[in-house]
Design an enzyme around this catalytic site. Structure first.
Site, PDB file in Angstrom:
ATOM      1  N   ASN A 146      -2.181  -7.096   0.525  1.00 16.68           N
ATOM      2  CA  ASN A 146      -1.443  -8.247   1.040  1.00 16.68           C
ATOM      3  C   ASN A 146      -1.476  -9.371   0.021  1.00 16.68           C
ATOM      4  O   ASN A 146      -2.471  -9.535  -0.697  1.00 16.68           O
ATOM      5  CB  ASN A 146      -2.079  -8.767   2.328  1.00 16.68           C
ATOM      6  CG  ASN A 146      -1.793  -7.908   3.525  1.00 16.68           C
ATOM      7  OD1 ASN A 146      -0.859  -7.122   3.534  1.00 16.68           O
ATOM      8  ND2 ASN A 146      -2.598  -8.049   4.558  1.00 16.68           N
ATOM      9  N   ARG A 167      -0.141  -1.711   5.185  1.00 15.56           N
ATOM     10  CA  ARG A 167      -0.968  -1.189   4.093  1.00 15.56           C
ATOM     11  C   ARG A 167      -1.536   0.189   4.426  1.00 15.56           C
ATOM     12  O   ARG A 167      -1.481   1.100   3.601  1.00 15.56           O
ATOM     13  CB  ARG A 167      -2.106  -2.155   3.740  1.00 15.56           C
ATOM     14  CG  ARG A 167      -1.610  -3.439   3.083  1.00 15.56           C
ATOM     15  CD  ARG A 167      -2.756  -4.386   2.796  1.00 15.56           C
ATOM     16  NE  ARG A 167      -3.430  -4.716   4.060  1.00 15.56           N
ATOM     17  CZ  ARG A 167      -4.682  -5.122   4.158  1.00 15.56           C
ATOM     18  NH1 ARG A 167      -5.435  -5.266   3.084  1.00 15.56           N
ATOM     19  NH2 ARG A 167      -5.205  -5.425   5.319  1.00 15.56           N
TER      20      ARG A 167
END
Length: 120
Positions: A40, A22
């Site tokens: 996520n 990320r």
């Protein structure tokens, strides 16, 4: 004349959690001038939305096939829609993902809730 803007909704599968995927996506997006978010999912995938010039979004999607140095990407699924005017790029915390509670059951239940957002 400015380049056509686009919006891509992306799901990345493989070893993409716990490997700075990320944060690396956020950095790669900012380098390309792409706006959006990444988070996520509790099924092990990463979900992202990218908005920006078509060539920059395409470049970021191509980057997703490799991702962060410790990631091992097995699949990248993309769908395109019209841009909605997202500002900046954010890492979102967990999404609400619905799944069947029992085999053959039509009852759905949330498995994790999105609690916070972060621009970090």
């Amino acid at each position: 004349m400015s380049e056509t803007r686009t919006r891509a909704h992306v799901f990345i599968s493989g070893t993409v959690q716990g490997v700075y995927y990320r944060a690396s996506t956020r950095d790669a997006a900012r380098e390309r001038g792409v706006r959006g978010w990444v988070r996520n999912l509790d099924d092990g995938r990463v979900e992202a939305v990218f908005e920006g010039p078509e060539s920059a979004v395409d470049s970021l999607i191509e980057w997703c096939h490799t991702g962060s140095p410790d990631a091992s990407v097995s699949d990248v699924s993309v769908s395109y829609t019209d841009p909605e005017g997202i500002d900046g790029f954010r890492i979102r915390r967990w999404a609400t993902v619905w799944k069947k509670t029992a085999i053959g059951s039509s009852t759905l239940s949330p498995t994790r809730m999105q609690l916070t957002s972060s621009s970090a």
